[in-house]
Enzyme design. Structure first.
Site, short mmCIF file in Angstrom:
data_model
loop_
_atom_site.label_atom_id
_atom_site.label_comp_id
_atom_site.label_asym_id
_atom_site.label_seq_id
_atom_site.Cartn_x
_atom_site.Cartn_y
_atom_site.Cartn_z
N LYS A 167 -0.89 -5.60 -3.71
CA LYS A 167 -0.42 -5.94 -2.35
C LYS A 167 0.96 -6.59 -2.47
O LYS A 167 1.10 -7.82 -2.44
CB LYS A 167 -1.42 -6.92 -1.69
CG LYS A 167 -2.38 -6.24 -0.75
CD LYS A 167 -3.32 -7.22 -0.09
CE LYS A 167 -2.91 -7.58 1.32
NZ LYS A 167 -2.95 -6.48 2.28
N1 PMP Z 1 -5.15 -0.87 2.70
C1 PMP Z 1 -4.04 -1.57 3.00
C2 PMP Z 1 -2.71 -0.90 2.87
C3 PMP Z 1 -4.14 -2.90 3.45
O1 PMP Z 1 -3.03 -3.60 3.74
C4 PMP Z 1 -5.43 -3.48 3.59
C5 PMP Z 1 -5.55 -4.90 4.08
N2 PMP Z 1 -5.59 -5.81 3.03
C6 PMP Z 1 -6.55 -2.71 3.25
C7 PMP Z 1 -6.37 -1.40 2.82
C8 PMP Z 1 -7.93 -3.28 3.34
O2 PMP Z 1 -8.12 -4.19 2.28
P1 PMP Z 1 -9.16 -5.38 2.41
O3 PMP Z 1 -10.44 -4.79 2.85
O4 PMP Z 1 -9.23 -5.95 1.04
O5 PMP Z 1 -8.61 -6.34 3.40
#
Ligand code: PMP
Length: 323
Positions: A167
């Protein structure tokens, strides 16, 4: 979408900044901050849920911090706390800010300043690391009735250029292009294809399809963020419904022929997709599998399920309300 999505902590709110709890108004970040110049930061979004009159619990916080430490490793950002310590810091931040209702935590680890004698330029080594964490009140904001999506003309960044599994702040320019294109075209969100033209994910969430009773989601090698909500859904479907989610390459044409579609993410939680590129998905209303997943996830985050995965919830007890 509801109103309480505050953009930033109020000046009088506490933040955790480089090892100390200080007031948001006291955070000073300079214009030469490396992360600002080059997007060299990594972040997480973590939710806490109200769990009584003056307590709350964090959902899968340890997993989020473990992912952040992994993202940081890719960018050579030093995080001087373990995932377990970061969970404690997060709980203390919620307590200090009196977040008894549903809230959202945003930890950010980033490249800050060049070390003495290191020349100006794009680099990862010779740059100090910093960590800031803020918390905001935030309840559910996505429509439970479903949203419309459009397949983006922007492709998801490939792992060989900038890993989507990390991220990374700068990488979210890719997500912003896709979501901006989608909203300009009148859709609620974008679905990304990867460089191979296969389905990757939505702008800030993972995607699941239901086709002929099978639940399918793009595999980890599809240039996706390895979503924690995605993992919760896979685990909940296995445990509650005896359904094994197929994690594999997903073709674009499968989107057009899906009976149901839903997105998963910490922020959006579980959101049905009822239209894609101007065509209804299935019946055009949230389907039975989607509704089952929404209920199971809600019970999981709100801890109404006694059999829930033991490590997923961290209690934040006795939150004093600061004024
Ligand atoms: N894909 C992207 C590009 C995201 O930004 C997120 C949000 N964090 C997710 C998927 C979902 O991830 P999570 O379930 O860990 O929040």
């Amino acid at each position: 979408m509801s109103a309480d999505r505050t953009a930033a902590p109020a000046a009088g709110q506490w933040v955790f900044h480089n090892g100390d709890f200080i007031l948001a108004a006291e955070v000073r970040l300079g214009p030469s901050l490396q992360a600002l110049q080059y997007g060299t930061g990594v972040f997480e979004g973590i939710r806490s849920y109200a769990a009584g009159p003056d307590s709350a619990h964090l959902y899968r916080a340890r997993d989020h911090f473990a992912r952040m430490i992994g993202s940081a490793r890719i960018l050579r950002i030093a995080v001087h706390h373990s995932a377990a310590e970061l969970v404690e810091i997060a709980a203390e931040l919620l307590r200090r800010n009196g977040h008894t209702g549903d809230a959202y935590l945003r930890p950010l680890a980033y490249k800050a300043a060049l070390e003495p004698g290191v020349p100006f330029g794009v680099r990862l080594q010779g740059v100090s690391s910093a960590l800031t964490m803020v918390s905001l009140p935030m309840s559910s904001y996505m429509s439970k009735e479903g949203i419309s999506c459009g397949v983006s003309s922007w492709r998801r960044i490939p792992d060989s250029s900038l890993p989507a599994r990390a991220k990374i702040t700068g990488a979210y320019a890719n997500n912003a292009l896709a979501s901006d294109e989608a909203t300009a075209a009148g859709y609620d969100d974008a679905i990304f294809l990867n460089q191979a033209g296969h389905v990757a994910e939505a702008s800030t969430s993972n995607i699941f399809l239901v086709r002929a009773g099978r639940v399918i989601t793009p595999s980890h090698d599809s240039d996706i963020l390895e979503g924690i909500t995605r993992d919760s859904v896979i685990s909940l479907l296995r445990r509650k419904g005896g359904i094994e989610v197929e994690q594999r390459t997903v073709l674009r044409s499968e989107l057009c022929t899906a009976d149901e579609m839903f997105l998963t993410g910490t922020g959006c939680e579980i959101v049905p997709v009822v239209a894609l590129d101007g065509r209804p998905v299935g019946s055009g209303t949230p389907g039975p599998v989607t509704r089952t997943v929404m209920d199971a996830y809600d019970q999981s985050v709100r801890s109404r399920d006694p059999h829930d995965h033991p490590g997923w919830l961290t209690p934040v007890h006795a939150i004093p309300v600061h004024h």
